[in-house]
Design an enzyme around this catalytic site. Sequence first.
Site, short mmCIF file in Angstrom:
data_model
loop_
_atom_site.label_atom_id
_atom_site.label_comp_id
_atom_site.label_asym_id
_atom_site.label_seq_id
_atom_site.Cartn_x
_atom_site.Cartn_y
_atom_site.Cartn_z
N VAL A 1 0.84 -1.20 0.00
CA VAL A 1 0.00 0.00 0.00
C VAL A 1 0.87 1.25 0.00
O VAL A 1 0.59 2.24 -0.69
CB VAL A 1 -0.97 0.00 1.19
CG1 VAL A 1 -1.94 1.17 1.07
CG2 VAL A 1 -1.75 -1.31 1.27
N TYR A 2 1.97 1.20 0.75
CA TYR A 2 2.92 2.32 0.75
C TYR A 2 3.49 2.56 -0.65
O TYR A 2 3.51 3.70 -1.13
CB TYR A 2 4.05 2.04 1.73
CG TYR A 2 5.17 3.07 1.71
CD1 TYR A 2 5.03 4.28 2.37
CD2 TYR A 2 6.35 2.82 1.01
CE1 TYR A 2 6.04 5.23 2.34
CE2 TYR A 2 7.37 3.76 0.98
CZ TYR A 2 7.22 4.96 1.65
OH TYR A 2 8.22 5.90 1.62
N THR A 3 3.95 1.51 -1.31
CA THR A 3 4.55 1.69 -2.63
C THR A 3 3.50 2.14 -3.65
O THR A 3 3.80 2.92 -4.55
CB THR A 3 5.25 0.42 -3.11
OG1 THR A 3 4.36 -0.70 -3.01
CG2 THR A 3 6.49 0.13 -2.28
N LYS B 1 3.16 5.86 -3.06
CA LYS B 1 4.32 6.60 -3.54
C LYS B 1 4.39 6.62 -5.07
O LYS B 1 4.82 7.62 -5.67
CB LYS B 1 5.61 6.01 -2.96
CG LYS B 1 5.82 6.38 -1.50
CD LYS B 1 5.90 7.89 -1.31
CE LYS B 1 6.25 8.30 0.09
NZ LYS B 1 6.36 9.77 0.24
#
Length: 253
Positions: free
Chosen positions: A159-161, A164
Amino acid sequence: MSFAIYPSLKDVVVTVTGGASGIGAEIVRAFAAQGSRVGFVDLDVTTGQALAEDLSQKGATVAFEACDLRDIAALRQAFAGLKATLGPAGVLVNNAARDDRHGWETVEPEYYDERIATNLRHMFFATQAVAPDMIAARKGSIINMGSNSWWEAGGGMPVYTSAKAAVHGMTRSFARDLGPHRIRVNTVVPGWVMTERQKTLWANPEALERQKVRQCLPELIEPVYLARMVLFLASDDAAMCTANNYMVEAGSI
């Protein structure tokens, strides 16, 4: 090392999100050293207040507003407070993020939404908050912090990537929409930066050795190098730089 002074940054009002610690704190210090008028927001009240007091005692013009950026109403209120104290922002640094690790198998919709709110959504609304004053001034620089984690097909935090990766699309769209007003929008792309959080949680000797092998340059990346790129993109020296990615990742592959 000897670093540059940018005369165009003196007295410019700068707003930094997530400015209390890590890369954000280094960015706040760097702008303060340039003579900018620096406002920053962060969820960490104690650390944020301590940084603001320290820099103010050293003669810098710095203001801090406590804010949970996941709450857009609170974001708007904090930005209004900084504007009332320092004046309208000429530079915005969308720095705030949190790279918590998570497996795709266990992600629930609530966690997904919270991660997007933490790592992406506030950047849009921070830009929305400062853009009208930049349009009125016919000048501005917005700098979004990306990550090379998705460029490298990094795993363990999907989810972070995803968030980003979306930052880059947002940067290019805003660069197009705001460019006619002479507002520049860029993404700075960090590699693995040795903040205290990274050192505490993940920078064990084995991981550091693997990282050094992946980089073209042998030294580990310190927060100061991200701050220096941000200063350049905020300054008049970068007057024709917009809609692009600026890598600070030591040639990591």
